[in-house]
Structure formats: structure tokens, C-alpha cells
Design a protein around this motif. Structure first.
Motif, mmCIF file in Angstrom:
data_model
loop_
_atom_site.group_PDB
_atom_site.id
_atom_site.type_symbol
_atom_site.label_atom_id
_atom_site.label_comp_id
_atom_site.label_asym_id
_atom_site.label_seq_id
_atom_site.Cartn_x
_atom_site.Cartn_y
_atom_site.Cartn_z
ATOM 1 N N THR A 58 8.713 3.916 8.618
ATOM 2 C CA THR A 58 8.835 4.988 7.318
ATOM 3 C C THR A 58 9.444 6.223 7.637
ATOM 4 O O THR A 58 9.760 6.989 6.687
ATOM 5 C CB THR A 58 7.474 5.080 6.566
ATOM 6 O OG1 THR A 58 6.401 5.250 7.352
ATOM 7 C CG2 THR A 58 7.188 3.319 6.175
ATOM 8 N N TYR A 66 17.558 8.309 -2.113
ATOM 9 C CA TYR A 66 16.135 8.719 -1.892
ATOM 10 C C TYR A 66 16.155 9.804 -0.730
ATOM 11 O O TYR A 66 16.949 9.874 0.154
ATOM 12 C CB TYR A 66 15.073 7.655 -1.335
ATOM 13 C CG TYR A 66 14.724 6.405 -2.302
ATOM 14 C CD1 TYR A 66 13.266 6.391 -2.630
ATOM 15 C CD2 TYR A 66 15.443 5.303 -2.630
ATOM 16 C CE1 TYR A 66 13.060 5.473 -3.670
ATOM 17 C CE2 TYR A 66 15.083 4.658 -3.505
ATOM 18 C CZ TYR A 66 13.851 4.514 -3.920
ATOM 19 O OH TYR A 66 13.248 3.663 -4.820
ATOM 20 N N TYR A 69 11.795 9.926 3.905
ATOM 21 C CA TYR A 69 10.216 9.816 3.796
ATOM 22 C C TYR A 69 9.645 10.573 4.863
ATOM 23 O O TYR A 69 10.083 10.482 6.315
ATOM 24 C CB TYR A 69 9.746 8.358 3.824
ATOM 25 C CG TYR A 69 8.389 8.191 3.451
ATOM 26 C CD1 TYR A 69 8.016 8.101 2.189
ATOM 27 C CD2 TYR A 69 7.469 8.060 4.512
ATOM 28 C CE1 TYR A 69 6.740 8.121 1.755
ATOM 29 C CE2 TYR A 69 6.013 7.985 3.966
ATOM 30 C CZ TYR A 69 5.685 7.848 2.626
ATOM 31 O OH TYR A 69 4.382 7.854 2.419
ATOM 32 N N CYS A 74 2.300 5.230 4.050
ATOM 33 C CA CYS A 74 2.186 5.299 2.801
ATOM 34 C C CYS A 74 0.550 5.297 2.306
ATOM 35 O O CYS A 74 -0.004 4.494 2.946
ATOM 36 C CB CYS A 74 2.879 4.434 1.737
ATOM 37 S SG CYS A 74 4.747 4.489 2.134
ATOM 38 N N HIS A 83 3.964 3.929 -2.355
ATOM 39 C CA HIS A 83 4.852 5.114 -1.832
ATOM 40 C C HIS A 83 4.262 6.322 -1.826
ATOM 41 O O HIS A 83 4.856 7.393 -1.836
ATOM 42 C CB HIS A 83 6.264 5.088 -2.352
ATOM 43 C CG HIS A 83 7.123 3.776 -2.267
ATOM 44 N ND1 HIS A 83 8.098 3.501 -3.328
ATOM 45 C CD2 HIS A 83 6.796 2.582 -1.315
ATOM 46 C CE1 HIS A 83 8.565 2.279 -3.091
ATOM 47 N NE2 HIS A 83 7.775 1.950 -1.918
ATOM 48 N N ILE A 85 2.714 9.714 -0.946
ATOM 49 C CA ILE A 85 2.896 10.513 0.412
ATOM 50 C C ILE A 85 1.877 11.250 0.816
ATOM 51 O O ILE A 85 1.105 11.841 -0.106
ATOM 52 C CB ILE A 85 3.985 11.602 0.143
ATOM 53 C CG1 ILE A 85 5.411 10.801 -0.173
ATOM 54 C CG2 ILE A 85 4.122 12.447 1.361
ATOM 55 C CD1 ILE A 85 6.606 11.949 -0.554
ATOM 56 N N TRP A 225 9.595 9.694 -4.385
ATOM 57 C CA TRP A 225 8.812 8.493 -3.876
ATOM 58 C C TRP A 225 7.756 7.927 -4.605
ATOM 59 O O TRP A 225 7.733 6.768 -4.908
ATOM 60 C CB TRP A 225 8.475 8.859 -2.463
ATOM 61 C CG TRP A 225 9.534 8.848 -1.392
ATOM 62 C CD1 TRP A 225 10.228 9.816 -0.881
ATOM 63 C CD2 TRP A 225 10.199 7.610 -0.689
ATOM 64 N NE1 TRP A 225 11.207 9.417 -0.064
ATOM 65 C CE2 TRP A 225 11.137 8.039 0.232
ATOM 66 C CE3 TRP A 225 9.935 6.163 -0.811
ATOM 67 C CZ2 TRP A 225 12.111 7.340 0.798
ATOM 68 C CZ3 TRP A 225 10.995 5.373 -0.411
ATOM 69 C CH2 TRP A 225 11.814 5.767 0.575
#
Length: 268
Positions: A58, A66, A69, A74, A83, A85, A225
Motif C-alpha cells: 500500500t 488517486y 497512498y 489501512c 482505506h 489513513i 482515499w
């Protein structure tokens, strides 16, 4: 992209990656308690991945449309569907948390997630977490050659909705192997006998997102996200990666600390 059917050698690589992903969650379990931040959980996971010789799939992951990440896993708390963060907000008693881990080992991806209940949680929250786990397994036990992906989705949807919950439709399971996301898409709702027929060698995730309220979701904030429930109701998710065998299924994301299957799951 077409569906890939894994050889015995490839399956062994995926078993290793899947076990290592699950062992990250094993390692985190003793640390997840009131007061810890999700950013600290992420740091602990990153350190453990280095020790086990895996790489986070990830961190820096950037599908079209997007931003990259920014974390090694996650972390989705309460009404966050997926998703989430990691951040500096401490977890508190009563929270529910999904930790979703994908590692890469020798070119193979292992993808799994678990729910954690922080301290004493409400009866409603515990019920959602428990029944979402059972919903995932209702899908898993359907897996065998000759059935269709729609049979898996229908089993999950029927079970979840029979308990008054709703199934998120915007996100689904996916094929996995030497790529993070492959064909097929694995919907967690559907009609029996529809979509792709399962054949030995297929590997994919089953990862239902179940809401206590309505199924509608929306993007939260501007991080690109985080997905939350529109009605702010609680959401839960569990995930395993499975292999279609000649006679049924094998769960590839098991480790010593994996929660046991529900009582209705036949012994293998």
C-alpha cells in the motif's frame, strides 16, 4: 486483464505471502488498545515487515485518479468503511477498527484484514463485527469449482441483510497473485448462478464491507482515499485471500493468531 490460474509453485508463493500478511496482524494484536494511535500501529507494522523481509503493497500505491497512498496499511475506525489513513488520533474505548494489510514477498501479494474491538464496545458494535466475520465465511464456504461468483455474493448479501445490515456495493474483492489487483472482481452481493465460474487455481479476496445502517457511502475529506458511511453508521470488514482447489477452497491468509472460523464452517 484476464483471470490468472496459479500453478502449484505460484500457490506456494502465495501461501507464504498470505501467512506473512496475517502474521503482521498477529504482531499488532497485543498493541491495539485504548490510547494507541493508528499512526503508531502503522509504524509497528512497517518495522515488523522489515524484520520478516516483506514490503508493504500500500505504501506509495497509486491507481489512476488517486494520490499515492501514504502508509504501510489501512486503518478504518467506526464509520470509516475502508482505506482509512493512519493518523495521530488515539483510539478510545468503544471504537471498532479494521486493519487491512497487504505485503509483497518474492513477488507475491498477501492481502488480509481483521476487525479489532477497543476495550468494551457496545452490544450493537460487537454484533456488527461478529456477524460481518460470519458473512465473510458464508462466502468462503461456497467456494469450489463449478459455482459462480454470484453465488458467493448472494450468500454474503442474504446473510447480512437477514440480520438487518447492508452491504457496501462500491468496493469489492479482487483477484490477486503477482499483482495487487487482478481479475475477477468479487462482489459481495448478487444473484446465484451469475458472473464467472470458479475453476481450480483461481485466487481472490473475499472482503465484505457491512454497514449497520444504509449501504450508501461517500468520500471523506480531501485525502483522496477515506470512504465513510453517508449516515455515519458503523461499518465493519474482514478479509481473507482464498484459493479455488480441485475440490473446494483453501484460505491462504491464515497464521497462528488468526481467529478461528465460525462453528458452521466444516473442518478441513
Amino acid at each position: 486483464m484476464s483471470i490468472t490460474y496459479k500453478s502449484a509453485e505460484e500457490v506456494q508463493g502465495m501461501r507464504t505471502a498470505g501467512r506473512l500478511a496475517s502474521e503482521v496482524l498477529d504482531h499488532l494484536t497485543g498493541h491495539i488498545k485504548p490510547g494507541i494511535t493508528t499512526k503508531e500501529i502503522d509504524r509497528l507494522a512497517a518495522d515488523f515487515m522489515k524484520k520478516q523481509g516483506t514490503t508493504s503493497a500500500t505504501l506509495g500505491y497509486q491507481p489512476a485518479g488517486y494520490p499515492p497512498y501514504p502508509a504501510s496499511l489501512c486503518t478504518s475506525v467506526n464509520h470509516v468503511v475502508c482505506h482509512g489513513i493512519p493518523n495521530d488520533k488515539p483510539l478510545k474505548k468503544g471504537d471498532i477498527l479494521n486493519v487491512d494489510v497487504t505485503v509483497i514477498k518474492d513477488g507475491y501479494f498477501g492481502d488480509t484484514s481483521r476487525m479489532f474491538m477497543i476495550g468494551d464496545v457496545s452490544i450493537a458494535a460487537k454484533r456488527l463485527v461478529t456477524l460481518t466475520y460470519e458473512a465473510m465465511w458464508h462466502g468462503i464456504v461456497k467456494v469450489r469449482p463449478g459455482i459462480h461468483l454470484g453465488d458467493i455474493g448472494w450468500a454474503i448479501q442474504k446473510f447480512a441483510e437477514s440480520h438487518g445490515f447492508s452491504v457496501v456495493r462500491e468496493f469489492c474483492g479482487h483477484g490477486i497473485g503477482r499483482n495487487f489487483h487482478e481479475e475477477p472482481q468479487v462482489l459481495h452481493y448478487g444473484k446465484p448462478g451469475t458472473l464467472e465460474e470458479l475453476k481450480p487455481g483461481m485466487t481472490f479476496t473475499i472482503e465484505p464491507m457491512i454497514n449497520a445502517g444504509r449501504r450508501d457511502v461517500k468520500e471523506w475529506g480531501n485525502d483522496g482515499w477515506t470512504i465513510v458511511t453517508k449516515d455515519h453508521s458503523l461499518s465493519a470488514q474482514w478479509e481473507h485471500t482464498v484459493l479455488v482447489t480441485e475440490t473446494g477452497y483453501e484460505v491462504l491468509t491464515l497464521s497462528a493468531g488468526s481467529p478461528p472460523p465460525p462453528a458452521f464452517v466444516p473442518a478441513q
